[in-house]
Design an enzyme around this catalytic site. Sequence first.
Site, PDB file in Angstrom:
ATOM      1  N   THR A   1       0.856  -1.107  -0.073  1.00  0.00           N
ATOM      2  CA  THR A   1       0.012   0.175  -0.021  1.00  0.00           C
ATOM      3  C   THR A   1       0.698   1.283  -0.097  1.00  0.00           C
ATOM      4  O   THR A   1       1.770   1.184   0.568  1.00  0.00           O
ATOM      5  CB  THR A   1      -1.119   0.156   1.088  1.00  0.00           C
ATOM      6  OG1 THR A   1      -0.131  -0.017   2.445  1.00  0.00           O
ATOM      7  CG2 THR A   1      -1.611  -1.308   1.419  1.00  0.00           C
ATOM      8  N   GLU A   2       0.470   2.383  -0.668  1.00  0.00           N
ATOM      9  CA  GLU A   2       1.155   3.737  -0.409  1.00  0.00           C
ATOM     10  C   GLU A   2       0.039   4.866  -0.244  1.00  0.00           C
ATOM     11  O   GLU A   2      -0.958   4.933  -0.970  1.00  0.00           O
ATOM     12  CB  GLU A   2       1.765   3.886  -1.852  1.00  0.00           C
ATOM     13  CG  GLU A   2       2.951   3.003  -1.980  1.00  0.00           C
ATOM     14  CD  GLU A   2       4.212   3.382  -1.241  1.00  0.00           C
ATOM     15  OE1 GLU A   2       3.981   4.307  -0.277  1.00  0.00           O
ATOM     16  OE2 GLU A   2       5.060   2.698  -1.482  1.00  0.00           O
TER      17      GLU A   2
END
Length: 304
Positions: free
Chosen positions: A272-273
């Site tokens: 995830t970012e």
Amino acid sequence: MDQQVYAIGVKGQKWGEAEKAQWLNGQSVKRSYHDEVLVKILALKERFELEQYGALSYDVDRYPLYAVKSKNWDLTKPTILVTGGVHGYETSGVQGAIRFTETKAADYAKAFNILVVPCISPWGYETINRWNPNAVDPNRSFYADSPAEESAALIKLLADLGVEIFAHIDLHETTDTDNSEFRPALAARDAVEHSNWNIPDGFYLVGDTINPQDAFQTAMIEAVAKVTHIAPADEDGKLIGVELAQFGVINYATKALGLCAGVTDAKYVTTTEVYPDSPLVDDENCIVAQVAAITGGLDHLLSL
């Protein structure tokens, strides 16, 4: 954005030990791993199994490493790995892993074994750093004989556990300090130049080039879109210089790059970012987005 000149080293020359020592001397503790992370992990001991899988040699008393396991571990169940804080400065990765454990993990433990490692790099958490004290990036160091003890400790934990990981969700952030500090430092350390300085405004995912699992990524993006905005592509139709695999998703060669997401042979993998510096979000929204990514992915796996 032009290549920035960093305060340490000589442009065009890789850092030696003197430059690394100078960099380390400039770091300082800015927040408490004990107060913000350990206290929350230890509070889970009645509901989960806590395993101290090591301690960082920089200060073994200050930096114990903990994993949280669901109770009633069952080898007939698929095992889910959630990791956070590989880069210690990426706050919502750490706090999102903890929040998931506090609020959602027990529900999913009915179908899965859940293993959460909330803060792989506690020194990095305290000093708000991407690197460890040796100027090594743990998230480029997940391979045999790793130069980063943070990475080596997780590798050993997983080997000692001796189970096949079914899915691995690694929680990260991309912040404005990537441009103001971390990319310039990397360019100086390695005597390289960077051509892409774009930071996507919003949430996105990084899948595995070899094993993208598009439907898995889609389910997470759709879940996160209910709580925060997804990063649009830039003017070149890319995110951080990489072609989109689908809306909000790019793919990296996770194992070849030594990324945490490539530490296992899990069938389902993502990174995830979150962009915490967006004017559209706050700290709580970033944590909620991380939890939504995990639960969206797990709900998809339950539907298979």
